[in-house]
Design a protein around this motif. Structure first.
Motif, short mmCIF file in Angstrom:
data_model
loop_
_atom_site.label_atom_id
_atom_site.label_comp_id
_atom_site.label_asym_id
_atom_site.label_seq_id
_atom_site.Cartn_x
_atom_site.Cartn_y
_atom_site.Cartn_z
N GLU A 287 41.38 29.64 36.55
CA GLU A 287 40.52 30.65 37.18
C GLU A 287 40.38 30.38 38.68
O GLU A 287 40.24 31.31 39.48
N PHE B 149 49.95 45.18 37.05
CA PHE B 149 50.56 45.52 35.77
C PHE B 149 51.12 46.93 35.78
O PHE B 149 50.93 47.71 36.72
N THR C 218 45.00 52.41 33.08
CA THR C 218 44.04 51.63 32.28
C THR C 218 43.72 50.27 32.89
O THR C 218 42.98 49.49 32.32
N ALA C 219 44.31 49.99 34.06
CA ALA C 219 44.16 48.64 34.62
C ALA C 219 42.82 48.43 35.30
O ALA C 219 42.47 47.31 35.64
N LEU C 220 42.06 49.52 35.50
CA LEU C 220 40.78 49.40 36.19
C LEU C 220 39.63 49.76 35.25
O LEU C 220 39.74 50.69 34.46
N ASN C 221 38.54 49.04 35.39
CA ASN C 221 37.35 49.32 34.59
C ASN C 221 36.87 50.75 34.87
O ASN C 221 36.50 51.06 36.00
N LEU D 12 34.25 52.30 34.26
CA LEU D 12 32.83 52.51 34.55
C LEU D 12 32.42 51.96 35.92
O LEU D 12 31.27 52.08 36.31
N LEU E 127 33.06 36.81 44.62
CA LEU E 127 33.06 35.64 43.74
C LEU E 127 33.85 34.48 44.34
O LEU E 127 33.37 33.36 44.42
N PHE F 111 42.06 46.62 31.45
CA PHE F 111 41.27 46.21 32.61
C PHE F 111 40.63 44.85 32.40
O PHE F 111 40.27 44.18 33.37
N THR G 109 43.24 42.67 33.69
CA THR G 109 43.18 42.70 35.15
C THR G 109 42.08 41.76 35.65
O THR G 109 42.28 40.99 36.59
N ARG H 214 40.83 39.20 34.17
CA ARG H 214 41.24 37.80 33.98
C ARG H 214 42.21 37.39 35.07
O ARG H 214 42.12 36.29 35.61
N PHE I 12 38.35 35.87 37.01
CA PHE I 12 37.00 35.88 36.46
C PHE I 12 36.94 35.07 35.18
O PHE I 12 37.88 35.08 34.40
N SER I 13 35.81 34.39 34.98
CA SER I 13 35.66 33.62 33.75
C SER I 13 35.42 34.58 32.60
O SER I 13 34.99 35.72 32.80
N ARG I 14 35.69 34.10 31.40
CA ARG I 14 35.52 34.95 30.22
C ARG I 14 34.09 35.44 30.11
O ARG I 14 33.83 36.58 29.75
N ARG J 69 31.82 35.94 32.48
CA ARG J 69 31.51 36.98 33.45
C ARG J 69 32.15 38.31 33.04
O ARG J 69 31.54 39.37 33.15
N ARG K 231 30.09 41.71 32.54
CA ARG K 231 30.29 42.71 33.58
C ARG K 231 31.23 43.83 33.15
O ARG K 231 31.04 44.97 33.53
N HIS K 232 32.25 43.51 32.39
CA HIS K 232 33.24 44.52 32.05
C HIS K 232 33.19 44.96 30.59
O HIS K 232 33.31 46.13 30.29
N ASN L 122 31.34 48.73 28.78
CA ASN L 122 32.29 49.62 28.14
C ASN L 122 32.08 49.71 26.63
O ASN L 122 32.55 50.64 25.99
#
Ligand SMILES: Nc1ncnc2c1ncn2[C@@H]1O[C@H](COP(=O)(O)OP(=O)(O)OP(=O)(O)O)[C@@H](O)[C@H]1O
Ligand code: SF4
Ligand SMILES: [Mg+2]
Lengths: 324, 314
Positions: free
Chosen positions: A77, A88, A93-96, A98, A111, B211, B214, B216, B220-222, B224, B228-229, B233
């Motif tokens: 990380e 990708f 679909t690669a972006l959240n 919401l 971060l 996403f 993406t 990961r 980002f840590s699992r 978080r 957050r994501h 959803n």
């Protein structure tokens, strides 16, 4: 900078990547081609420390002098986004869905780099401009569904660039896009790689795209790297029987006309199909489909043969030819 | 957006109207003479006739319906036959009890379910996940009535940590919360077990999406990524279930209030039914139905808050 040495990824069902060796240095632009299932994504994901949890890794993966083969999530990380970033295939679909795309791009800035909200916003804005997103100020506030496919892929690229990675891996970044949009994205990636002195690993089925984007190329089949060398040379004078099959009779894939759908034709089909992991032959993975197969091929894995100062291929027949 | 709000609000009002028609119709075709119930079997025919006239029982049904709705809209639900005081006052006294119980049940349900569901998804195919699945299976299988008695026996009778029942209002908040603990658990354990499972499977489904990969790849840590994501959803199915569960919790208070001797609407509805107290029963049934319909209305609005894609389509 990043190096694989005899790196393998195995599952219970078989070996998805077999003793791959590959070195990427700053400024390199390397392409990976090969049929579906040849292990391209597996190689790319390994470089991100994102091989499936069920996979058994062996060999060495060295990043900046550190062996990362056994590194845990936390170790990876800290490196993702800052050392190695990845984009990708599917920008839809690669972006959240919401999150506003601006917030998504600001996330790693805040971060990893510890920027304040205002600083991160300014950086995100600069990134949007750098990747050619028009009216970036308004775009920051939009949601993914409000952007076109090409715009979204640019957002994904901006996200990947956020923390100045040294290597950008693009796994079929243009496959889901219209031909014209795809061309512009490829040119953007090349420009960014050159301006930022960033290495680019470009994976694609589209040989013309690889020819346009890269200087060197790696051809994969059945989890093996079978041929490598300067892109132009390999694509014009392929030496490995598999590469030759992949290119078909085409002397120059870049000159190949687009099909009716505006896309360049996919890889020409080689007789037979890629065996599943369990059914891969233990010697040369291509034996069984190879037109020039020798008796030794099925049981013995061919080593690397130097074809010229810059080119290598793994093939028994080729080795005999070269040494003769 | 404006059109969406208008459509949903119109639907909400029409549903309430339909519910009021059904409630009124059912209550007023039931056999039994309210005048007789009030005055007793030995009342004279004249007295009965006079009372019927006074209660408006001789008016046509439509007139009576319009009166009922009109008065109800002005906060007047008539006079309780058994208590002899306005129904609105009766309900007003007991509403805080039932709201307290339903809301604390909802909070308990949501918090426990999110923690368990997300925790299980994060530990997918590991002991934490199996443990959660097992516990929630138990939670679903145990009947609320039996669980109530078990809780009372253990925590009130044997350990004496909590009161076995009753509720003295919010003047002493600590005492109020202590008396709410057992009823809340009894009321909400089933719902939170169900919701935990919904949360888990919804989160697992989201975790498979691109996403998340993406995120990961962005380092980002699992954990978080989970909050957050994944959680936002996963919310759409969760909110759907929560809306239905709120209705179940509100109606569930009827049983729980009777088990724990809590002075709320649930006990009131029991008493009024056995007293054939028509205006009170009618008002309470309408109130419970209105709460359920309102909860669904709020859920419909929440979808749009959660998902910007729906806002565009709405
Ligand atoms: N989790 C897994 N468990 C077992 N085998 C897997 C797993 N993931 C991938 N594989 C196998 O690894 C092999 C390599 O897959 P990979 O996705 O790297 O191919 P690819 O070259 O990227 O193909 P494509 O062009 O279709 O993207 C395939 O045979 C695939 O079935
Ligand atoms: S090693 Fe043998 S089977 Fe493999 S490509 Fe060369 S000739 Fe064909
Ligand atoms: Mg792939």
């Amino acid at each position: 900078m990043i190096e694989l040495q005899d790196f393998s990824v195995s599952f219970k069902s078989g070996t998805a990547l077999r003793q791959a060796s590959l070195a990427i240095r700053p400024g390199d632009r390397t392409g990976i081609v090969g049929e579906s299932g040849s292990g391209k994504t597996m190689l790319a994901m390994s470089l991100m420390g994102m091989a499936p949890a069920a996979a058994d890794l062996s060999g060495k993966l060295v990043l900046d002098g550190r062996d990362m083969t056994g590194a845990d999530d936390r170790g990876w990380e800290a490196l993702r986004a800052r050392k190695v970033a990845m984009i990708f295939q599917e920008p839809m679909t690669a972006l959240n869905p919401l999150r506003r795309v601006g917030d998504t791009v600001m996330d790693p800035l805040r971060l990893h780099l510890g920027l304040s909200k205002a600083e991160a916003r300014a950086r995100a804005l600069a990134l949007f401009e750098e990747v050619g997103i028009p009216s970036p100020v308004e775009r920051l506030r939009q949601f993914p569904h409000e952007l076109s496919g090409g715009q979204r892929q640019r957002v994904v690229i901006a996200l990947a660039l956020a923390c100045d990675p040294e290597l950008l891996i693009a796994d079929e970044p243009t496959t889901a896009l219209d031909a014209n949009v795809a061309l512009r994205i490829i040119d953007l990636l090349v420009r960014l790689a050159e301006e930022r002195q960033m290495a680019l690993l470009f994976i694609s089925h589209d040989l013309a795209a690889v020819a346009r984007a890269t200087r060197d190329i790696v051809v994969m089949y059945g989890g093996d790297i079978v041929e490598r060398g300067p892109t132009a040379e390999v694509l014009t004078t392929p030496r490995h029987p598999y590469t030759q099959g992949l290119l078909g009779a085409r002397p120059n894939p870049v000159a190949e006309p687009r099909g009716a759908d505006g896309k360049r034709p996919r890889l020409p089909t080689i007789p037979g199909s890629v065996p599943t992991l369990q059914d891969l032959p233990s010697g040369c993975r291509f034996s069984g489909r190879c037109p020039v197969e020798l008796p030794v091929c099925a049981g013995t894995r061919p080593g690397s043969t130097l074809i010229s100062a810059t080119r290598l291929a793994n093939c028994h027949a080729l080795k005999q030819e070269v040494s003769a | 957006m404006g059109y969406f709000l208008f459509r949903r609000t119109l639907g909400f009002v029409l549903t309430l109207f339909a519910v009021s028609v059904v409630v009124f119709a059912v209550m007023n075709v039931l056999p039994g003479d309210p005048a007789l119930t009030i005055l007793g079997l030995d009342a004279t025919e004249d007295a009965l006739a006079a009372l019927r006239e006074q209660l408006g029982l001789n008016d046509p049904l439509l007139t009576r319906y319009v009166h009922w709705v009109w008065n109800a809209l002005h906060g007047d639900f008539g006079i309780s036959h058994s208590f002899g005081i306005p129904v609105a006052g009766l309900i007003g006294e007991r509403l805080p009890m039932t709201i307290s119980l339903a809301v604390s049940g909802m909070i308990f349900t949501v918090i426990l379910a999110l923690v368990m569901g997300i925790g299980a998804a994060a530990n997918h195919r590991k002991p934490g996940d199996w443990g959660m699945m097992f516990i929630s299976q138990l939670g679903i299988a145990i009947p609320a009535f039996w669980l109530s008695m078990l809780l009372v026996l253990l925590f009130a009778v044997k350990l004496r940590w909590l009161p076995p029942g009753g509720f003295a209002g919010w003047d002493d908040p600590v005492a109020a919360m202590r008396s709410l603990i057992l009823p809340t658990v009894a009321l909400a354990l089933v719902q939170s077990s169900v919701l935990a499972r919904v949360t888990r499977s919804s989160a697992l489904e989201v975790m498979r999406q691109d996403f998340v990969r993406t995120a990961r790849a962005t380092g980002f840590s699992r954990r978080r990524i989970l909050w957050r994501h994944v959680l936002p959803n996963a919310l759409v199915p969760i909110v759907t279930i929560v809306g239905m569960q709120f209705a179940a919790l509100v109606t569930g208070t009827i049983v729980i209030e009777n088990v724990f001797y809590l002075p709320g609407l649930g006990r009131l509805i029991f008493q009024s039914i056995s007293n054939r107290d028509l205006p009170t029963v009618q008002a309470l049934v309408m109130l419970f139905a209105a709460i359920v319909v309102t909860a669904n209305f709020i859920v419909d609005l929440l979808y749009v808050v959660i998902d910007p894609r729906l806002k565009a389509r709405a």
